[in-house]
Write a protein that holds these residues in place. Structure first.
Motif: not given
Length: 378
Positions: A168-170, A194-202, A214-223
């Motif tokens: 995942e992107i940090q 900017g823009g489109k890269w922010f749609l990636k899992t991070a 953003h979009y990190c199922p299974g990580k137990n983090l707030t979306e």
């Protein structure tokens, strides 16, 4: 030979019009329509050597050429073609930077191709992956840079050149990417996007603490959502610009819509349309609408501070006019002769970047118009 659209534009003499406003005196550069233009582009893939392989649609075998014969016609006035000789004259001893992701690189290639009609640029620098580059126009001592920083803020990216990610992107939402901020005060002009890269899992970091994702199922983090991160990033970027104490003339370019149909880039999406949409023939996606609204809101707040801090900040609102051009992407012709071996081959399509020449050239017409007739060159 290239085919020409059947319809004729109201007037072919774009140079003579010189951005003449309508009788109402109002000109909205970013609202209008694409009109047929039999004169075609000012350069070709054979006259410009700066086109990257992925955007060289004609060389890669794209069989149709009608997409080359349209020009953007703003509502309320005419838009003259970019004048490379005048631009280089105005930019003598100046420096420009295009700051952002691969769309910024696409944009700078268009400008290089247009300027090559007057003077060929000399590449003086490239990074290891050829993503950031610097060119010099020796006769005019004009420097042109592209700085690859897809988030504009600090990001640890674990992705290869084909978009395959190993982790995942940090993303650090409270720290700008020094790759561009360390150079910013050396630029006279900058186009930032900017823009489109922010749609990636991070995974999102603030004050050295993981605050969500953003979009990190299974990580137990707030979306928190891509919109949360994008707003934070733009606030940081625009605050830096207005507080920099440097009189760079900065443009914020709005998000670029893609035209994938029947899937995304990774799931068989295509873009096979051959003509532009009419103004009322298409709507923005929810994602693009959210991004552009954030851009407009944050720009408005920053622009209000500009005069008191002696900073010139302009909005380059290319989203809507680009949305009307589903025909201008490489599609399967992002690679050389994709159907040479098998006419029914399934190949990955590029429905985000733009063919060169192509619709993105009009972005530079707009920039030229804003600088010259807007009276904001320095």
């Amino acid at each position: 030979m290239a085919s020409v659209p059947a319809e004729e534009p109201a007037s072919n003499d774009f140079e003579a019009n010189k951005s003449r406003p309508s009788q109402s005196g109002k000109c909205d550069l970013f609202t209008g329509e694409w009109v047929p233009d039999p004169s075609g582009p000012v350069y070709t893939n054979k006259s410009c050597f700066q086109i990257e392989g992925h955007q060289n649609c004609m060389k890669n075998g794209r069989p149709d050429s009608g997409y080359l014969y349209w020009r953007w016609s703003p509502r309320g006035c005419s838009l003259p073609r970019f004048r490379p000789k005048k631009f280089l004259h105005l930019m003598r001893n100046k420096s420009w930077a295009f700051i952002g992701d691969s769309i910024s690189r696409n944009h700078v290639q268009s400008l290089l191709c247009i300027l090559s009609q007057v003077e060929q640029a000399v590449e003086t620098y490239h990074d290891e992956e050829y993503r950031s580059k610097i060119w010099l126009f020796p006769t005019h001592n004009f420097t042109l840079s592209v700085i690859w920083t897809p988030f504009l803020i600090k990001a640890d990216i674990f992705e290869d050149m084909n978009g395959v990610s190993s982790s995942e992107i940090q993303l650090h939402l409270d720290e700008l990417d020094k790759k561009w901020t360390d150079q910013y005060r050396s630029f006279d002009y900058a186009i930032i996007a900017g823009g489109k890269w922010f749609l990636k899992t991070a995974i999102y970091h603030e004050s050295n603490v993981v605050t969500g994702c953003h979009y990190c199922p299974g990580k137990n983090l707030t979306e928190l959502g891509f919109d949360y991160a994008y707003r934070k990033a733009l606030q940081l970027v625009l605050n830096f610009i207005t507080s920099s104490g440097h009189n760079t003339l900065a443009f914020l370019r709005t998000t670029t819509p893609d035209h994938f149909e029947n899937g995304e880039w990774f799931s068989g999406g295509t873009c096979n349309r051959k003509v532009p949409f009419k103004e009322d023939g298409v709507n923005m996606t929810d994602v693009d609408t959210i991004m552009r609204n954030i851009e407009l809101e944050e720009f408005e707040k920053a622009a209000a501070l500009g005069p008191e801090k002696r900073v010139v900040l302009k909005l380059l609102d290319t989203t809507r006019l680009s949305l009307l051009r589903p025909d201008g992407h490489p599609g399967p012709y992002r690679q050389f002769q994709p159907f040479a071996a098998d006419k029914k081959a399934k190949v990955q399509n590029d429905c985000l970047h733009w063919c060169l020449p192509g619709p993105i050239d009009s972005w530079n017409d707009l920039v030229m118009e804003m600088i010259v007739n807007g009276g904001i060159y320095q």
